[in-house]
Design a protein around this motif. Structure first.
Motif, PDB file in Angstrom:
ATOM      1  N   GLU A 162     -83.986-115.036  45.339  1.00  0.00           N
ATOM      2  CA  GLU A 162     -85.187-114.744  44.321  1.00  0.00           C
ATOM      3  C   GLU A 162     -84.617-114.598  42.763  1.00  0.00           C
ATOM      4  OE1 GLU A 162     -88.658-112.892  45.281  1.00  0.00           O
ATOM      5  OE2 GLU A 162     -88.710-114.055  47.177  1.00  0.00           O
ATOM      6  N   LEU A 163     -83.664-113.502  42.903  1.00  0.00           N
ATOM      7  CA  LEU A 163     -83.061-112.930  41.575  1.00  0.00           C
ATOM      8  C   LEU A 163     -82.331-113.977  40.982  1.00  0.00           C
ATOM      9  CD1 LEU A 163     -82.652-109.210  42.413  1.00  0.00           C
ATOM     10  CD2 LEU A 163     -84.337-110.108  40.798  1.00  0.00           C
ATOM     11  N   LEU A 164     -81.436-114.636  41.853  1.00  0.00           N
ATOM     12  CA  LEU A 164     -80.565-115.869  41.281  1.00  0.00           C
ATOM     13  C   LEU A 164     -81.296-116.996  40.685  1.00  0.00           C
ATOM     14  CD1 LEU A 164     -77.595-115.762  43.964  1.00  0.00           C
ATOM     15  CD2 LEU A 164     -77.142-115.132  41.614  1.00  0.00           C
ATOM     16  N   LEU A 165     -82.170-117.517  41.565  1.00  0.00           N
ATOM     17  CA  LEU A 165     -83.165-118.526  40.904  1.00  0.00           C
ATOM     18  C   LEU A 165     -83.711-118.042  39.589  1.00  0.00           C
ATOM     19  CD1 LEU A 165     -84.377-119.845  44.335  1.00  0.00           C
ATOM     20  CD2 LEU A 165     -83.008-121.053  42.818  1.00  0.00           C
ATOM     21  N   LYS A 166     -84.102-116.964  39.619  1.00  0.00           N
ATOM     22  CA  LYS A 166     -84.996-116.671  38.264  1.00  0.00           C
ATOM     23  C   LYS A 166     -83.919-116.567  37.112  1.00  0.00           C
ATOM     24  CE  LYS A 166     -87.486-112.634  36.375  1.00  0.00           C
ATOM     25  NZ  LYS A 166     -87.475-111.444  36.266  1.00  0.00           N
ATOM     26  N   GLU A 167     -82.755-116.111  37.417  1.00  0.00           N
ATOM     27  CA  GLU A 167     -81.724-115.949  36.532  1.00  0.00           C
ATOM     28  C   GLU A 167     -81.386-117.332  35.960  1.00  0.00           C
ATOM     29  OE1 GLU A 167     -77.077-115.226  36.819  1.00  0.00           O
ATOM     30  OE2 GLU A 167     -78.285-113.159  36.521  1.00  0.00           O
ATOM     31  N   ARG A 168     -81.276-118.298  36.852  1.00  0.00           N
ATOM     32  CA  ARG A 168     -80.860-119.816  36.592  1.00  0.00           C
ATOM     33  C   ARG A 168     -82.158-120.365  35.707  1.00  0.00           C
ATOM     34  NH1 ARG A 168     -77.667-123.086  40.979  1.00  0.00           N
ATOM     35  NH2 ARG A 168     -77.741-124.196  39.156  1.00  0.00           N
ATOM     36  N   SER A 169     -83.317-120.162  36.223  1.00  0.00           N
ATOM     37  CA  SER A 169     -84.240-120.887  35.597  1.00  0.00           C
ATOM     38  C   SER A 169     -84.557-120.039  34.109  1.00  0.00           C
ATOM     39  CB  SER A 169     -85.557-120.517  36.221  1.00  0.00           C
ATOM     40  OG  SER A 169     -85.827-119.142  36.000  1.00  0.00           O
ATOM     41  N   GLU A 170     -84.203-119.021  33.923  1.00  0.00           N
ATOM     42  CA  GLU A 170     -84.332-118.309  32.463  1.00  0.00           C
ATOM     43  C   GLU A 170     -82.882-118.835  31.817  1.00  0.00           C
ATOM     44  OE1 GLU A 170     -83.941-114.212  33.421  1.00  0.00           O
ATOM     45  OE2 GLU A 170     -86.250-114.013  33.845  1.00  0.00           O
ATOM     46  N   LEU A 171     -81.912-119.438  32.317  1.00  0.00           N
ATOM     47  CA  LEU A 171     -80.896-120.034  31.444  1.00  0.00           C
ATOM     48  C   LEU A 171     -81.242-121.424  31.305  1.00  0.00           C
ATOM     49  CD1 LEU A 171     -77.800-118.359  33.424  1.00  0.00           C
ATOM     50  CD2 LEU A 171     -78.614-117.776  30.900  1.00  0.00           C
ATOM     51  N   GLY A 172     -81.997-122.024  31.895  1.00  0.00           N
ATOM     52  CA  GLY A 172     -82.512-123.340  31.724  1.00  0.00           C
ATOM     53  C   GLY A 172     -81.796-124.251  32.846  1.00  0.00           C
ATOM     54  N   ASP A 173     -81.098-123.846  33.742  1.00  0.00           N
ATOM     55  CA  ASP A 173     -80.430-124.496  34.791  1.00  0.00           C
ATOM     56  C   ASP A 173     -81.383-125.101  35.768  1.00  0.00           C
ATOM     57  OD1 ASP A 173     -77.982-123.842  33.485  1.00  0.00           O
ATOM     58  OD2 ASP A 173     -77.535-122.466  34.740  1.00  0.00           O
ATOM     59  N   PRO A 174     -81.243-126.409  36.377  1.00  0.00           N
ATOM     60  CA  PRO A 174     -82.040-126.853  37.078  1.00  0.00           C
ATOM     61  C   PRO A 174     -81.980-126.026  38.595  1.00  0.00           C
ATOM     62  CG  PRO A 174     -80.665-128.267  36.714  1.00  0.00           C
ATOM     63  CD  PRO A 174     -80.497-127.206  35.663  1.00  0.00           C
ATOM     64  N   PRO A 175     -82.935-125.974  39.505  1.00  0.00           N
ATOM     65  CA  PRO A 175     -82.777-125.332  40.788  1.00  0.00           C
ATOM     66  C   PRO A 175     -81.774-126.208  41.391  1.00  0.00           C
ATOM     67  CG  PRO A 175     -85.180-125.412  40.153  1.00  0.00           C
ATOM     68  CD  PRO A 175     -84.293-126.079  39.231  1.00  0.00           C
ATOM     69  N   PRO A 176     -80.807-125.666  42.381  1.00  0.00           N
ATOM     70  CA  PRO A 176     -80.113-126.793  43.100  1.00  0.00           C
ATOM     71  C   PRO A 176     -80.882-127.747  43.927  1.00  0.00           C
ATOM     72  CG  PRO A 176     -79.567-124.409  43.819  1.00  0.00           C
ATOM     73  CD  PRO A 176     -80.747-124.321  42.874  1.00  0.00           C
ATOM     74  N   GLY A 177     -80.360-128.968  43.947  1.00  0.00           N
ATOM     75  CA  GLY A 177     -80.798-130.014  44.681  1.00  0.00           C
ATOM     76  C   GLY A 177     -81.651-130.809  43.787  1.00  0.00           C
ATOM     77  N   LEU A 178     -82.171-130.495  42.604  1.00  0.00           N
ATOM     78  CA  LEU A 178     -82.906-131.210  41.905  1.00  0.00           C
ATOM     79  C   LEU A 178     -82.258-132.532  40.825  1.00  0.00           C
ATOM     80  CD1 LEU A 178     -85.806-128.902  40.281  1.00  0.00           C
ATOM     81  CD2 LEU A 178     -85.965-130.817  42.300  1.00  0.00           C
ATOM     82  N   THR A 179     -80.797-132.311  41.046  1.00  0.00           N
ATOM     83  CA  THR A 179     -80.050-133.383  40.257  1.00  0.00           C
ATOM     84  C   THR A 179     -79.250-134.109  41.016  1.00  0.00           C
ATOM     85  OG1 THR A 179     -78.273-131.786  39.999  1.00  0.00           O
ATOM     86  CG2 THR A 179     -79.869-131.833  38.305  1.00  0.00           C
ATOM     87  N   ASP A 180     -79.365-134.069  42.503  1.00  0.00           N
ATOM     88  CA  ASP A 180     -78.585-134.771  43.316  1.00  0.00           C
ATOM     89  C   ASP A 180     -78.850-136.279  43.297  1.00  0.00           C
ATOM     90  OD1 ASP A 180     -77.744-132.388  44.188  1.00  0.00           O
ATOM     91  OD2 ASP A 180     -78.670-132.337  45.928  1.00  0.00           O
ATOM     92  N   ASN A 181     -80.282-136.951  43.254  1.00  0.00           N
ATOM     93  CA  ASN A 181     -80.622-138.153  43.117  1.00  0.00           C
ATOM     94  C   ASN A 181     -81.140-138.770  41.882  1.00  0.00           C
ATOM     95  OD1 ASN A 181     -79.853-138.686  45.834  1.00  0.00           O
ATOM     96  ND2 ASN A 181     -81.740-137.333  46.438  1.00  0.00           N
ATOM     97  N   LEU A 182     -80.732-138.199  40.818  1.00  0.00           N
ATOM     98  CA  LEU A 182     -80.891-138.808  39.434  1.00  0.00           C
ATOM     99  C   LEU A 182     -80.333-139.872  39.137  1.00  0.00           C
ATOM    100  CD1 LEU A 182     -81.315-135.373  37.418  1.00  0.00           C
ATOM    101  CD2 LEU A 182     -83.177-136.684  38.338  1.00  0.00           C
ATOM    102  N   PRO A 183     -80.944-140.804  38.458  1.00  0.00           N
ATOM    103  CA  PRO A 183     -80.500-141.975  37.958  1.00  0.00           C
ATOM    104  C   PRO A 183     -79.508-141.837  36.885  1.00  0.00           C
ATOM    105  CG  PRO A 183     -82.519-142.181  37.236  1.00  0.00           C
ATOM    106  CD  PRO A 183     -82.315-140.963  38.059  1.00  0.00           C
ATOM    107  N   ILE A 184     -78.409-142.672  36.991  1.00  0.00           N
ATOM    108  CA  ILE A 184     -77.266-142.451  35.887  1.00  0.00           C
ATOM    109  C   ILE A 184     -77.636-143.371  34.657  1.00  0.00           C
ATOM    110  CG2 ILE A 184     -74.858-142.618  35.487  1.00  0.00           C
ATOM    111  CD1 ILE A 184     -74.390-141.832  38.439  1.00  0.00           C
TER     112      ILE A 184
END
Length: 59
Positions: free
Chosen positions: A37-59
């Motif tokens: 939870e703390l790592l995800l909170k830190e990542r969201s505060e930095l603007g990084d997407p959660p793991p797995g959300l960028t896997d299938n984005l179109p190029i």
């Protein structure tokens, strides 16, 4: 990104344990949940997407 400190994880794990009704055993479960939870909170505060959300984005 340095990650949460041991004390931050300890405090969050204690909070999660109290919220769960102070069950006996499985303390590592609360530790890992707190760390996650703390790592995800830190990542969201930095603007990084959660793991797995960028896997299938179109190029």
């Amino acid at each position: 990104m340095s990650g949460p400190t041991e004390q931050e994880i300890r405090t969050k794990a204690y909070q999660l344990w109290k919220e769960a009704g102070e069950p006996a055993g499985n303390m590592d479960t609360f530790w890992y949940q707190a760390e996650k939870e703390l790592l995800l909170k830190e990542r969201s505060e930095l603007g990084d997407p959660p793991p797995g959300l960028t896997d299938n984005l179109p190029i």
